[in-house]
Scaffold this active site. Structure first.
Site, short mmCIF file in Angstrom:
data_model
loop_
_atom_site.label_atom_id
_atom_site.label_comp_id
_atom_site.label_asym_id
_atom_site.label_seq_id
_atom_site.Cartn_x
_atom_site.Cartn_y
_atom_site.Cartn_z
CG HIS A 295 44.26 20.87 25.10
ND1 HIS A 295 44.35 20.44 23.79
CD2 HIS A 295 45.21 21.83 25.25
CE1 HIS A 295 45.31 21.13 23.17
NE2 HIS A 295 45.84 21.99 24.05
CD GLU A 296 45.67 24.22 28.10
OE1 GLU A 296 45.11 24.67 27.10
OE2 GLU A 296 46.91 24.10 28.16
CG HIS B 282 49.83 21.31 26.65
ND1 HIS B 282 50.38 20.76 25.50
CD2 HIS B 282 48.84 22.15 26.24
CE1 HIS B 282 49.74 21.26 24.44
NE2 HIS B 282 48.81 22.10 24.86
CG HIS C 183 49.07 21.98 20.47
ND1 HIS C 183 49.31 23.33 20.35
CD2 HIS C 183 48.27 21.84 21.56
CE1 HIS C 183 48.69 23.97 21.31
NE2 HIS C 183 48.07 23.09 22.07
#
Lengths: 437, 90
Positions: A130-131, A134, A140
């Protein structure tokens, strides 16, 4: 999916873990494991788009694009962590700022790996994917199936089986395009430690580190032993141990061959022999009737090739080594050995000869190496080894030593004065107890 | 049907602000955080989180707000957009 509006202008990104977990609840996660999880999390994205990720040496001075830190509370970036629960991690979008791409994990969380204790902590691999999304430019997503959904929804599964949801795939490909060739790897530098074993099945919950099929280093019977660049590698099944020039064992636990030596077939059961070729320092791996040539830790194109190219009969070999005394390559099988000239690329005349010429050395050897500054020859079989001093062939009679004790740092066997213990449940059977078993 | 506790409203507004659903508080333009504004922000948060859009800090909404999550805002640039809008109005 949602885009941040930022992306990397280059396609080859560097990364490193700057600080590792320090908190009590994460003390079981060593640096190698963390590196491995980060590697696999980046690989998820690298497999989808034409981006490559190179891990930089932790001690190097180069500043990578993506710096990973485990921090707690206030850590000077405007996004303080709040202890267990709440916020888990964050990452900064791509850009030219020094902090761009940097990824921070809350060290006060209980991080878990490979779904071990998943109900007692947060799966690091899931959050890392997930990170890194980014760090590559994704914002998101409102899709609950997306890895970019803001809420932690439990582990996504095993690193070898996880695949991006269509939403995420489209998002990242919107930024960087599709990956044309699957051959662009997510690379690591030679200086980084080997990836730890990642089991294919989730382990039992109670086990923190899965070691279901790890061989016991104290039992000997190694498949292959090799002196490579002054370090001795002991291979058994699909694992290996590594002993540094100083004689110290890098780890009591073995590493997985395929995580370090890249390019051998995935389903191999054992390696028969390994040696470093004189002249060009390429490394030869022999498995049954085939051999692979490695440059450093990666197999060269065009391999495997048949072992018969050396002039050996079909059927493989037990052992191979370069004799420091004459620079020739010796192959052993059962009670015979052959001598090969690497410069001429031909087998020397007059071979095979009988192993018994090396006095005191048994047949059916596990492997042989030249070792030490004097170039002594070490013959290995079972859990014993014999030394022939430089150039000698008649010094090993009755001089075997213990591989387990001298190389594998195992406790010595009980002395003969300790009597065998009689099993109280059996009238006839006598048991012996071994420190290492 | 009960009114949410004051502490929940306060925490909820903090949460909505932190994750980009509400602009940061500004004494010059406090009217931006009206009851309607907060309700609209809650609706957006509920839509984003897959909840029923009630505009209220109901149990499901408060529960979602307590779930472990990424620190980054869900709505990027809200505060920046609002700042620009305010500047234009002035």
């Amino acid at each position: 999916y949602a885009l941040s509006g930022l992306l990397w202008q280059k396609r080859s990104l560097t990364w490193k873990v700057n600080t590792y977990p320090k908190s009590e609840q994460n003390k079981n996660l060593d640096s190698q494991t963390i590196d491995s999880i980060m590697y696999y999390a980046l690989k998820v994205w690298g497999d989808a788009v034409p981006l490559t990720f190179q891990q930089l040496s932790p001690k190097g001075s180069d500043t990578p694009d993506i710096v990973v830190d485990f921090s707690s509370s206030y850590h000077d970036d405007g996004y303080p962590f709040d202890g267990a629960g709440g916020t888990l991690a964050h990452a900064f979008f791509p850009g030219e700022h020094p902090i761009s791409g940097d990824t921070h994990f809350d060290d006060e969380e209980t991080w878990t790996i490979l779904q071990q204790g998943a109900d007692q902590g947060t799966d690091l691999y899931t959050v890392a994917i997930h990170e890194f999304g980014h760090a590559l430019g994704l914002a998101h997503s409102s899709s609950s199936s997306s890895i970019m959904a803001p809420y932690y929804q439990g582990p996504v599964g095993h690193p070898t089986t996880f695949q991006l949801h269509t939403d995420d795939l489209q998002g990242i490909q919107q930024l960087y395009g599709r990956k044309d060739s699957p051959s662009k790897p997510t690379t690591r530098t030679m200086t980084t430690p080997a990836l730890p074993k990642v089991p294919s099945q989730p382990p039992p919950r109670a086990t923190r580190f899965p070691q279901p099929n790890l061989p016991n280093r104290c039992l000997g019977d190694f498949d292959a032993i090799a002196n490579i660049r002054g370090e001795v590698f002991f291979f058994k099944n699909e694992f290996f141990w590594r002993i540094q020039r100083t004689g110290s064992l890098v780890s009591l636990n073995p590493a997985q061959v395929s995580n370090f030596w890249k390019g051998l077939p995935k389903n191999f059961k054992k390696i028969d022999a390994v040696y470093e070729r004189p002249g060009d320092s390429k490394i030869v791996f022999i498995i049954r009737d085939q051999y692979w040539l490695f440059k450093d830790t990666t197999v060269l194109p065009g391999y495997p090739r048949p072992l018969t190219e050396f002039g050996l009969p079909s059927g493989g070999v037990d052992a191979a080594f370069i004799w420091a005394h004459n620079g020739k390559t010796y192959f052993f099988r059962n009670k015979y050995f052959w001598r090969y000239d690497e410069q001429k690329r031909t087998m020397d005349q007059g071979y095979p000869k009988e192993v018994s010429l090396w006095q005191g050395i048994p047949e059916d050897l596990d492997d042989v190496i030249s070792w030490g500054e004097a170039g002594d020859t070490y013959f290995f079989k079972g859990n014993e080894y014999w030394i022939q001093k430089k150039g000698g062939i008649d010094q090993a009679i009755g001089t075997s030593k213990s591989v387990a004790v001298d190389w594998m740092r195992c406790s010595p066997r009980p002395t003969a004065s300790q009597p065998p213990v009689k099993n109280p449940k059996s009238k006839d059977k006598v048991c012996t107890c071994d420190f290492n078993a | 049907s009960a009114r949410p506790r004051s502490v929940d409203v306060s925490k909820g507004v903090d949460w909505l602000t932190r994750y980009g659903y509400l602009p940061p508080p500004d004494p010059m333009t406090a009217q931006l955080q009206t009851r309607e504004g907060i309700e609209e922000a809650i609706r957006t948060m509920q839509r984003f989180g897959g909840l029923k859009e009630t505009g209220k800090l109901d149990a499901a909404t408060l529960s979602l707000m307590q779930k472990p999550r990424c620190s980054l805002p869900d709505i990027i640039g809200t505060s920046e957009l609002l700042r620009r809008r305010r500047r234009r109005r002035r």
